[in-house]
Design a protein around this motif. Structure first.
Motif, PDB file in Angstrom:
ATOM      1  N   ALA A  21       0.832  -1.207   0.000  1.00 30.08           N
ATOM      2  CA  ALA A  21       0.000   0.000   0.000  1.00 30.08           C
ATOM      3  C   ALA A  21       0.865   1.256   0.000  1.00 30.08           C
ATOM      4  O   ALA A  21       0.585   2.218  -0.734  1.00 30.08           O
ATOM      5  N   ASN A  22       1.929   1.252   0.785  1.00 30.07           N
ATOM      6  CA  ASN A  22       2.795   2.436   0.869  1.00 30.07           C
ATOM      7  C   ASN A  22       3.578   2.680  -0.415  1.00 30.07           C
ATOM      8  O   ASN A  22       3.820   3.829  -0.797  1.00 30.07           O
ATOM      9  N   ILE A  23       3.995   1.600  -1.079  1.00 28.98           N
ATOM     10  CA  ILE A  23       4.696   1.752  -2.360  1.00 28.98           C
ATOM     11  C   ILE A  23       3.777   2.434  -3.379  1.00 28.98           C
ATOM     12  O   ILE A  23       4.167   3.385  -4.062  1.00 28.98           O
ATOM     13  N   LEU A  24       2.538   1.939  -3.454  1.00 29.86           N
ATOM     14  CA  LEU A  24       1.569   2.499  -4.408  1.00 29.86           C
ATOM     15  C   LEU A  24       1.243   3.954  -4.073  1.00 29.86           C
ATOM     16  O   LEU A  24       1.194   4.814  -4.965  1.00 29.86           O
ATOM     17  N   LEU A  25       1.033   4.228  -2.772  1.00 27.25           N
ATOM     18  CA  LEU A  25       0.697   5.587  -2.361  1.00 27.25           C
ATOM     19  C   LEU A  25       1.865   6.557  -2.573  1.00 27.25           C
ATOM     20  O   LEU A  25       1.665   7.701  -2.993  1.00 27.25           O
ATOM     21  N   ALA A  26       3.084   6.101  -2.282  1.00 24.77           N
ATOM     22  CA  ALA A  26       4.253   6.964  -2.463  1.00 24.77           C
ATOM     23  C   ALA A  26       4.428   7.342  -3.934  1.00 24.77           C
ATOM     24  O   ALA A  26       4.654   8.518  -4.259  1.00 24.77           O
ATOM     25  N   ILE A  27       4.319   6.354  -4.808  1.00 22.99           N
ATOM     26  CA  ILE A  27       4.449   6.612  -6.250  1.00 22.99           C
ATOM     27  C   ILE A  27       3.361   7.577  -6.714  1.00 22.99           C
ATOM     28  O   ILE A  27       3.624   8.543  -7.444  1.00 22.99           O
ATOM     29  N   LEU A  28       2.125   7.318  -6.261  1.00 19.40           N
ATOM     30  CA  LEU A  28       0.986   8.146  -6.675  1.00 19.40           C
ATOM     31  C   LEU A  28       1.138   9.584  -6.184  1.00 19.40           C
ATOM     32  O   LEU A  28       0.993  10.541  -6.965  1.00 19.40           O
ATOM     33  N   LYS A  29       1.468   9.761  -4.906  1.00 23.42           N
ATOM     34  CA  LYS A  29       1.524  11.110  -4.326  1.00 23.42           C
ATOM     35  C   LYS A  29       2.705  11.930  -4.849  1.00 23.42           C
ATOM     36  O   LYS A  29       2.551  13.122  -5.157  1.00 23.42           O
ATOM     37  N   ILE A  30       3.875  11.302  -4.953  1.00 23.30           N
ATOM     38  CA  ILE A  30       5.047  12.056  -5.414  1.00 23.30           C
ATOM     39  C   ILE A  30       4.908  12.440  -6.887  1.00 23.30           C
ATOM     40  O   ILE A  30       5.154  13.583  -7.281  1.00 23.30           O
ATOM     41  N   SER A  31       4.488  11.471  -7.713  1.00 17.70           N
ATOM     42  CA  SER A  31       4.340  11.753  -9.149  1.00 17.70           C
ATOM     43  C   SER A  31       3.251  12.789  -9.405  1.00 17.70           C
ATOM     44  O   SER A  31       3.439  13.742 -10.179  1.00 17.70           O
ATOM     45  N   MET A  32       2.095  12.638  -8.743  1.00 17.60           N
ATOM     46  CA  MET A  32       1.000  13.591  -8.925  1.00 17.60           C
ATOM     47  C   MET A  32       1.318  14.932  -8.269  1.00 17.60           C
ATOM     48  O   MET A  32       0.831  15.968  -8.701  1.00 17.60           O
ATOM     49  N   GLY A  33       2.146  14.878  -7.204  1.00 20.49           N
ATOM     50  CA  GLY A  33       2.550  16.123  -6.553  1.00 20.49           C
ATOM     51  C   GLY A  33       3.376  16.991  -7.487  1.00 20.49           C
ATOM     52  O   GLY A  33       3.156  18.207  -7.586  1.00 20.49           O
ATOM     53  N   PHE A  34       4.305  16.357  -8.204  1.00 19.67           N
ATOM     54  CA  PHE A  34       5.113  17.096  -9.178  1.00 19.67           C
ATOM     55  C   PHE A  34       4.251  17.540 -10.362  1.00 19.67           C
ATOM     56  O   PHE A  34       4.357  18.669 -10.847  1.00 19.67           O
ATOM     57  N   PHE A  35       3.382  16.646 -10.811  1.00 12.78           N
ATOM     58  CA  PHE A  35       2.517  16.932 -11.962  1.00 12.78           C
ATOM     59  C   PHE A  35       1.563  18.088 -11.659  1.00 12.78           C
ATOM     60  O   PHE A  35       1.360  18.983 -12.493  1.00 12.78           O
ATOM     61  N   ALA A  36       0.991  18.078 -10.424  1.00 10.27           N
ATOM     62  CA  ALA A  36       0.004  19.100 -10.053  1.00 10.27           C
ATOM     63  C   ALA A  36       0.649  20.319  -9.404  1.00 10.27           C
ATOM     64  O   ALA A  36      -0.030  21.307  -9.121  1.00 10.27           O
ATOM     65  N   GLY A  37       1.977  20.256  -9.162  1.00 10.13           N
ATOM     66  CA  GLY A  37       2.672  21.387  -8.550  1.00 10.13           C
ATOM     67  C   GLY A  37       2.300  21.627  -7.106  1.00 10.13           C
ATOM     68  O   GLY A  37       2.105  22.772  -6.692  1.00 10.13           O
ATOM     69  N   SER A  38       2.196  20.535  -6.319  1.00 13.41           N
ATOM     70  CA  SER A  38       1.801  20.663  -4.918  1.00 13.41           C
ATOM     71  C   SER A  38       2.935  20.263  -3.977  1.00 13.41           C
ATOM     72  O   SER A  38       3.298  19.077  -3.891  1.00 13.41           O
ATOM     73  N   THR A  39       3.486  21.235  -3.249  1.00 11.65           N
ATOM     74  CA  THR A  39       4.535  20.961  -2.261  1.00 11.65           C
ATOM     75  C   THR A  39       4.013  20.065  -1.148  1.00 11.65           C
ATOM     76  O   THR A  39       4.714  19.169  -0.676  1.00 11.65           O
ATOM     77  N   ALA A  40       2.770  20.312  -0.731  1.00  8.01           N
ATOM     78  CA  ALA A  40       2.168  19.535   0.362  1.00  8.01           C
ATOM     79  C   ALA A  40       2.034  18.067  -0.025  1.00  8.01           C
ATOM     80  O   ALA A  40       2.311  17.167   0.781  1.00  8.01           O
ATOM     81  N   LEU A  41       1.607  17.800  -1.258  1.00  4.52           N
ATOM     82  CA  LEU A  41       1.417  16.416  -1.695  1.00  4.52           C
ATOM     83  C   LEU A  41       2.758  15.704  -1.854  1.00  4.52           C
ATOM     84  O   LEU A  41       2.879  14.515  -1.535  1.00  4.52           O
ATOM     85  N   ILE A  42       3.772  16.418  -2.335  1.00  4.29           N
ATOM     86  CA  ILE A  42       5.114  15.825  -2.456  1.00  4.29           C
ATOM     87  C   ILE A  42       5.641  15.459  -1.066  1.00  4.29           C
ATOM     88  O   ILE A  42       6.192  14.374  -0.858  1.00  4.29           O
ATOM     89  N   ALA A  43       5.473  16.374  -0.095  1.00  6.06           N
ATOM     90  CA  ALA A  43       5.895  16.103   1.279  1.00  6.06           C
ATOM     91  C   ALA A  43       5.173  14.883   1.831  1.00  6.06           C
ATOM     92  O   ALA A  43       5.766  14.019   2.487  1.00  6.06           O
ATOM     93  N   ASP A  44       3.877  14.816   1.550  1.00  6.82           N
ATOM     94  CA  ASP A  44       3.074  13.682   2.011  1.00  6.82           C
ATOM     95  C   ASP A  44       3.550  12.388   1.349  1.00  6.82           C
ATOM     96  O   ASP A  44       3.539  11.313   1.964  1.00  6.82           O
ATOM     97  N   GLY A  45       3.974  12.490   0.102  1.00  3.87           N
ATOM     98  CA  GLY A  45       4.480  11.318  -0.612  1.00  3.87           C
ATOM     99  C   GLY A  45       5.761  10.787   0.009  1.00  3.87           C
ATOM    100  O   GLY A  45       5.937   9.572   0.154  1.00  3.87           O
ATOM    101  N   PHE A  46       6.660  11.688   0.396  1.00  2.33           N
ATOM    102  CA  PHE A  46       7.896  11.250   1.044  1.00  2.33           C
ATOM    103  C   PHE A  46       7.627  10.692   2.440  1.00  2.33           C
ATOM    104  O   PHE A  46       8.391   9.875   2.944  1.00  2.33           O
ATOM    105  N   HIS A  47       6.528  11.132   3.053  1.00  6.34           N
ATOM    106  CA  HIS A  47       6.099  10.517   4.315  1.00  6.34           C
ATOM    107  C   HIS A  47       5.762   9.045   4.077  1.00  6.34           C
ATOM    108  O   HIS A  47       6.103   8.171   4.871  1.00  6.34           O
TER     109      HIS A  47
END
Length: 293
Positions: A21-47
């Protein structure tokens, strides 16, 4: 308490589910964070990346804790869980420091873009997924009495809370308050740091042989007092050893009985404490005679 093999199998099952679950969520949040330009989502992805590391640590530490006692570790290896949990806490704290730095640099740079709508969807998915993982992990952690698994469950809950912070920041940024997105990233970092600090504080107390709850001491005292031949009980010391406890206490017996009789009373004390407390690993009983007049 579950048998060692069953305990590890339960822990392994939860850890594998968490890891996937964490692998899938990390990939989803970090990639979409960069795509959508969201610092908060990228931070959440690294969490979530730190969640992956913590899950691996939990899995390894539970396996090591089940290793039988040997010449160099006569008490067994149960403290491997506490060591693993401590490492998990350090990873969280380091992650929090790096994420707060990135969020702060984004804030002072002034170059803040409005995040895309997809960031909101991903943050919501993360909240639901991490809350479900928390509930599942905490139930199994308590069932097998694994401090490492329980700590990992609270890590999932902190991730859910950080995703809520990210969701609020992204929503605010999309409404025109773009500064809320990096601010949410900073909040996420603070939440991660607090969870790491709390876990580190708890496991360090265990590794330093800190005393468990007074209720546990009272239970041991009352159990010992029921043994025939025990006049008094004193100096009860209990320390955690992984998911179980080691008890050290002193009893007072009649000074008129033989050494063998005193030994038998001590053996009865040990047997009863262990039989009535599944979480007690061993008991050391010191026998003292009372004053003979």
């Amino acid at each position: 308490m579950l048998e060692k093999n069953n305990r590890y199998q339960e822990g392994k099952k939860v850890s594998y589910i968490s890891l996937i679950a964490n692998i899938l969520l990390a990939i989803l949040k970090i990639s979409m964070g960069f795509f959508a330009g969201s610092t908060a989502l990228i931070a959440d992805g690294f969490h979530s990346v730190s969640d992956m590391a913590s899950t691996l640590i939990v899995l390894i530490s539970i396996k090591l804790s089940e290793t039988p006692a040997d010449k160099n570790h006569p008490y067994g290896h149960e403290k491997a869980e506490a060591l693993g949990t401590n490492l998990l806490a350090v990873i969280l704290i380091i992650t929090a420091v790096f994420l707060s730095r990135e969020a702060f640099l984004t804030l002072i740079s002034g170059e803040i873009s409005q995040p895309g709508f997809v960031a909101l969807i991903v943050a919501f998915i993360s909240i639901v997924a991490k809350e479900l993982l928390y509930r599942y992990t905490i139930i199994i952690g308590k069932k097998i009495n694994s401090r490492a698994l329980i700590a990992d469950a609270h890590h999932h809950r902190s991730d859910a809370l950080s995703s809520i912070a990210a969701l609020i920041g992204i929503a605010g940024a999309r409404m025109g308050f773009t500064v809320l997105d990096p601010l949410a990233g900073l909040v996420v970092a603070v939440l991660i740091f607090k969870v790491g600090y709390d876990i580190l504080k708890t496991t360090s107390y265990e590794l330093m042989d800190g005393r468990p709850s007074k209720e546990k001491i009272d239970i041991i005292y009352k159990t010992t007092k029921t043994i025939e031949g025990v006049i008094d009980v004193s100096d009860i010391k209990i320390r955690s050893y992984g998911p179980r406890y080691i008890v050290d206490l002193k009893i007072v017996v009649s000074g008129r009985i033989t050494v063998r009789q005193g030994h038998n009373i001590a053996a009865d004390v040990k047997q009863k404490i262990i039989s009535e407390n599944d979480d007690v690993k061993d008991v050391l009983v010191h026998v003292n005679p009372n004053s003979v007049h």
